[in-house]
Design an enzyme around this catalytic site. Structure first.
Site, mmCIF file in Angstrom:
data_model
loop_
_atom_site.group_PDB
_atom_site.id
_atom_site.type_symbol
_atom_site.label_atom_id
_atom_site.label_comp_id
_atom_site.label_asym_id
_atom_site.label_seq_id
_atom_site.Cartn_x
_atom_site.Cartn_y
_atom_site.Cartn_z
ATOM 1 N N LYS A 162 31.975 -15.906 -8.276
ATOM 2 C CA LYS A 162 31.633 -17.301 -8.558
ATOM 3 C C LYS A 162 30.586 -17.867 -7.583
ATOM 4 C CE LYS A 162 33.083 -18.336 -11.722
ATOM 5 N NZ LYS A 162 32.690 -17.684 -13.033
ATOM 6 N N GLY A 163 29.883 -16.968 -6.910
ATOM 7 C CA GLY A 163 28.863 -17.426 -5.965
ATOM 8 C C GLY A 163 27.536 -17.773 -6.626
ATOM 9 N N ARG A 166 25.489 -13.783 -11.154
ATOM 10 C CA ARG A 166 24.846 -13.510 -12.449
ATOM 11 C C ARG A 166 23.460 -14.142 -12.482
ATOM 12 N NH1 ARG A 166 24.331 -9.749 -15.642
ATOM 13 N NH2 ARG A 166 26.575 -9.396 -15.493
HETATM 14 N N1 LIG Z 1 21.032 -21.071 -13.008
HETATM 15 C C1 LIG Z 1 22.358 -21.118 -13.115
HETATM 16 N N2 LIG Z 1 22.950 -21.346 -14.297
HETATM 17 C C2 LIG Z 1 24.294 -21.404 -14.399
HETATM 18 N N3 LIG Z 1 25.123 -21.228 -13.349
HETATM 19 C C3 LIG Z 1 24.577 -21.001 -12.137
HETATM 20 C C4 LIG Z 1 23.184 -20.929 -11.975
HETATM 21 N N4 LIG Z 1 22.927 -20.692 -10.674
HETATM 22 C C5 LIG Z 1 24.094 -20.626 -10.059
HETATM 23 N N5 LIG Z 1 25.100 -20.803 -10.930
HETATM 24 C C6 LIG Z 1 26.502 -20.807 -10.573
HETATM 25 O O1 LIG Z 1 27.006 -19.502 -10.818
HETATM 26 C C7 LIG Z 1 28.420 -19.653 -10.854
HETATM 27 C C8 LIG Z 1 29.034 -18.398 -11.418
HETATM 28 O O2 LIG Z 1 28.910 -17.425 -10.431
HETATM 29 P P1 LIG Z 1 28.895 -15.866 -10.748
HETATM 30 O O3 LIG Z 1 27.832 -15.564 -11.717
HETATM 31 O O4 LIG Z 1 28.817 -15.172 -9.438
HETATM 32 O O5 LIG Z 1 30.316 -15.697 -11.419
HETATM 33 S S1 LIG Z 1 31.105 -14.326 -11.633
HETATM 34 O O6 LIG Z 1 31.769 -13.999 -10.386
HETATM 35 O O7 LIG Z 1 30.166 -13.304 -12.079
HETATM 36 O O8 LIG Z 1 32.094 -14.657 -12.710
HETATM 37 C C9 LIG Z 1 28.618 -20.895 -11.676
HETATM 38 O O9 LIG Z 1 29.824 -21.472 -11.281
HETATM 39 P P2 LIG Z 1 30.539 -22.666 -12.085
HETATM 40 O O10 LIG Z 1 29.609 -23.845 -11.985
HETATM 41 O O11 LIG Z 1 31.806 -22.921 -11.389
HETATM 42 O O12 LIG Z 1 30.728 -22.205 -13.494
HETATM 43 C C10 LIG Z 1 27.396 -21.748 -11.348
HETATM 44 O O13 LIG Z 1 27.673 -22.836 -10.527
#
Ligand SMILES: Nc1ncnc2c1ncn2[C@@H]1O[C@H](COP(=O)(O)OS(=O)(=O)O)[C@@H](OP(=O)(O)O)[C@H]1O
Length: 406
Positions: A162-163, A166
């Site tokens: 969740k950092g 992706r």
């Molecule tokens: N550009 C962009 N678009 C959407 N989301 C973004 C982006 N950059 C960072 N994030 C943040 O990424 C969080 C999800 O983290 P991960 O991709 O590491 O999650 S996971 O561990 O693979 O499930 C996700 O967490 P949440 O907001 O809690 O859903 C986002 O805050």
């Protein structure tokens, strides 16, 4: 019988005749080569330039940039690297054609990113860029395709869950010299017994000079992962996307809640004892955020210089800035710049003007950027207090202040 010509007429007329045949032959050869060349150029152009050449730019900074006309709406830097981008495009296409079921992925992962064939956005509004390649005569493709080979990753995004892992991977994949596996392989935590050959086989094909990457956020908190990755290669570059551990915990909880709506409240899971305020550090949502503790394990196997810590917050507020650091760390030319991003107001996050192998703007899926539930302020305060010493230690270890405690 035809009257004989003047003396020497026969040899003299025979010579121009053979010359004219030769000239005709040359002319035919030239036109054949020209048509082949034109065909090749058309095929190449269809894949790499269709769409962006005519679509208006999402951002205003490219407008009027000198020498930029052909790629209006697309990154200028890519024009400097057409060969690399083109080779990558061909490899993607080949990979997609021969794809097999994706490797296991994290529950929170978006299938769309992995399943959509590169550049073959077939849905309404698709560019058709990919289809022109797909429909090109197979013989031509076979000629153009350089097979490449599968390599073990030279760089891994090891965390944190969740950092923003992706987002980082999808942004990096825009680079022509980065090739990454879409799904999370979970090799060093769940599938190590399958062996390195199995792991390598999951990787996309690369050409010389291209970097193979993967991301599996759970590696950062897997005790065995540092030794295992080091055993694969001591030179592996490690990237960790970190985010305020309190928001990260809430994000983690939000993901679980979306799948199991009947779980207890965040507040009740946070405390071992609500009255004494004792935090339950055995709850993974809390445990993952003690970054300093996890980092200690990695530093037994890797020097700190081989690790890059990306700020999850800056990845949202300044994606190009963070991507600049990552490209430097990976020894890549800085190709991904602010021209690649736009802020999508509906999504509330930065998105790509063009995703890898596509000409369409692309935001991450709906499981990224979820709305978090409202958490009791006192619980948040207590959690901040809990994490502060670990955060300070982490800032010390990394030499970076992430500003979570300011
Ligand atoms: N550009 C962009 N678009 C959407 N989301 C973004 C982006 N950059 C960072 N994030 C943040 O990424 C969080 C999800 O983290 P991960 O991709 O590491 O999650 S996971 O561990 O693979 O499930 C996700 O967490 P949440 O907001 O809690 O859903 C986002 O805050």
């Amino acid at each position: 019988m035809a009257p004989p010509g003047p003396a020497g007429a026969h040899p003299a007329s025979a010579e121009p005749l053979s010359r004219s045949i030769f000239r005709k032959f040359l002319l035919m050869l030239c036109s054949l080569l020209t048509s082949l060349y034109v065909f090749y150029c058309l095929a190449e152009r269809c894949q790499s330039l269709a769409g962006p050449a005519v679509r208006p730019s999402g951002g205003g900074d490219e407008a009027g940039a000198p020498g930029h006309g052909a790629l209006a709406g697309g990154p200028r830097e890519l024009a400097v690297w057409p060969a690399a981008a083109h080779r990558k495009r061909l490899l993607q296409l080949r990979q997609w054609r021969g794809r097999r079921p994706p490797a296991p992925r994290d529950d929170g992962e978006e299938a769309a990113w992995e399943e959509e064939p590169p550049g073959l956005a077939g849905g309404p509004g698709g560019s058709g860029a990919g289809s022109s390649v797909a429909e090109a005569p197979p013989g031509t493709l076979a000629l153009l395709l350089d097979e490449g080979s599968k390599q073990l990753p030279q760089a891994i995004i090891i965390g944190v869950k969740k950092g923003g892992t992706r987002a980082l991977l999808e942004f990096l994949r825009v680079h022509p010299d980065v090739r990454a596996v879409g799904a999370e392989p979970h090799f060093f935590d769940r599938s190590y017994d399958k062996g390195l050959a199995w792991y390598r086989d999951l990787m996309p094909r690369t050409l010389e000079g291209q970097i193979t990457m993967e991301k599996t956020p759970s590696y950062f908190v897997t005790r065995e992962a540092p030794a295992r990755i080091s055993a694969m290669s001591k030179d592996t570059k490690l990237i960790v996307v970190v985010r305020d551990p309190v928001t990260r915990a809430i994000s983690d909880y939000t993901q679980t809640l979306s799948k199991r709506p009947d779980i207890p409240t965040f507040e009740s899971l946070t405390f071992k004892n609500r009255t004494t305020g004792l935090i339950d550090t055995s709850w993974s949502a809390i445990q993952i955020g003690i970054y300093a503790k996890h980092l200690e394990h990695w530093l037994r196997h890797f020097p700190i210089g081989q690790m890059l810590f990306v700020s999850g917050e800056r990845l949202i507020s300044d994606p190009a800035g963070e991507l600049g650091r990552v490209q430097d760390f990976l020894g890549l030319k800085r190709i991904i710049t602010d021209k690649h991003f736009y802020f999508n107001k509906t999504k509330g996050f930065p998105c790509l003007k063009k995703a890898e192998g596509s000409s369409k703007p692309h935001c991450l899926g709906k499981t990224k950027g979820r709305t978090h539930p409202e958490i009791d302020r006192e619980v948040v305060r207590r959690l901040r207090e809990f994490y502060r010493p670990f955060n300070l230690k982490f800032y010390q270890m990394t030499g970076q202040d992430f500003g979570w405690d300011g």
